[in-house]
Design a protein around this motif. Structure first.
Motif, PDB file in Angstrom:
ATOM      1  N   SER A   5      43.710 -39.508  91.538  1.00 44.29           N
ATOM      2  CA  SER A   5      44.323 -39.947  92.694  1.00 44.29           C
ATOM      3  C   SER A   5      44.276 -41.414  93.208  1.00 44.29           C
ATOM      4  N   TYR A  75      60.499 -48.673  94.135  1.00 50.95           N
ATOM      5  CA  TYR A  75      60.973 -47.406  94.763  1.00 50.95           C
ATOM      6  C   TYR A  75      60.576 -46.354  93.731  1.00 50.95           C
ATOM      7  N   ASP A  77      59.455 -42.675  92.406  1.00 47.00           N
ATOM      8  CA  ASP A  77      59.444 -41.241  93.022  1.00 47.00           C
ATOM      9  C   ASP A  77      58.248 -41.033  93.695  1.00 47.00           C
ATOM     10  N   ASP A  78      58.465 -40.605  95.042  1.00 50.20           N
ATOM     11  CA  ASP A  78      57.145 -40.446  95.863  1.00 50.20           C
ATOM     12  C   ASP A  78      56.982 -38.978  96.329  1.00 50.20           C
ATOM     13  N   SER A  79      57.487 -38.064  95.343  1.00 46.84           N
ATOM     14  CA  SER A  79      57.103 -36.747  95.578  1.00 46.84           C
ATOM     15  C   SER A  79      55.792 -36.311  95.173  1.00 46.84           C
ATOM     16  N   THR A  80      55.114 -37.342  94.634  1.00 42.62           N
ATOM     17  CA  THR A  80      53.751 -37.097  94.103  1.00 42.62           C
ATOM     18  C   THR A  80      52.757 -37.829  95.030  1.00 42.62           C
ATOM     19  N   GLU A  81      51.614 -37.592  94.955  1.00 45.31           N
ATOM     20  CA  GLU A  81      50.551 -38.253  95.738  1.00 45.31           C
ATOM     21  C   GLU A  81      50.430 -39.971  94.989  1.00 45.31           C
ATOM     22  N   GLY A  83      52.930 -41.191  93.219  1.00 48.78           N
ATOM     23  CA  GLY A  83      54.255 -41.871  93.634  1.00 48.78           C
ATOM     24  C   GLY A  83      54.019 -42.774  95.240  1.00 48.78           C
ATOM     25  N   GLN A  84      53.426 -41.747  96.093  1.00 53.75           N
ATOM     26  CA  GLN A  84      53.349 -42.164  97.342  1.00 53.75           C
ATOM     27  C   GLN A  84      52.481 -43.536  97.445  1.00 53.75           C
ATOM     28  N   GLY A  85      51.256 -43.249  96.768  1.00 56.03           N
ATOM     29  CA  GLY A  85      50.302 -44.367  96.586  1.00 56.03           C
ATOM     30  C   GLY A  85      51.035 -45.944  96.025  1.00 56.03           C
ATOM     31  N   ARG A  87      53.780 -46.403  95.927  1.00 56.17           N
ATOM     32  CA  ARG A  87      55.076 -47.172  96.817  1.00 56.17           C
ATOM     33  C   ARG A  87      54.172 -47.920  97.983  1.00 56.17           C
ATOM     34  N   PHE A  88      53.243 -47.253  98.663  1.00 56.25           N
ATOM     35  CA  PHE A  88      52.639 -47.785  99.835  1.00 56.25           C
ATOM     36  C   PHE A  88      51.982 -49.159  99.202  1.00 56.25           C
TER      37      PHE A  88
END
Length: 99
Positions: A5, A75, A77-81, A83-85, A87-88
């Motif tokens: 992660s 951009y 895919d932010d459907s996973t942790e 991807g969200q990290g 993108r942040f």
């Protein structure tokens, strides 16, 4: 990346360098040319020779690969942790460049 992660590691700040790339964009009809500024991320140390000499061949390039990954695809895919990290971090990095 730590344990699969994306986490901040206290006491280990990272420094990224924003590299501008100006691309000409020709308007319809070819009479006007505008400039589109894109940004790439780089590190100040592109290769860690000590890690390479110690046998960690991939680790010697880890910082450079992580920096290039940051701006390789916008951009994600932010459907996973992960991807969200990513993108942040992208949003934070690019917002600092917009100042």
């Amino acid at each position: 990346m730590h344990g699969g992660s994306l986490r901040a590691v206290p006491g280990r700040p990272s420094t990224l360098i924003g590299v501008p790339f100006d691309r000409p964009v020709i308007a319809y009809g070819g009479k006007t040319i505008n400039t589109l500024r894109l940004w790439g991320a780089a590190t100040h140390d592109s290769f860690d020779f000590q890690e390479f000499s110690g046998g960690d061949f991939v680790g010697a390039l880890a910082g450079t690969l992580a920096a290039h990954t940051l701006t390789r695809v916008l951009y994600p895919d932010d459907s996973t942790e992960l991807g969200q990290g990513l993108r942040f971090v992208q949003e934070y990095f690019l917002s600092l460049l917009a100042r």
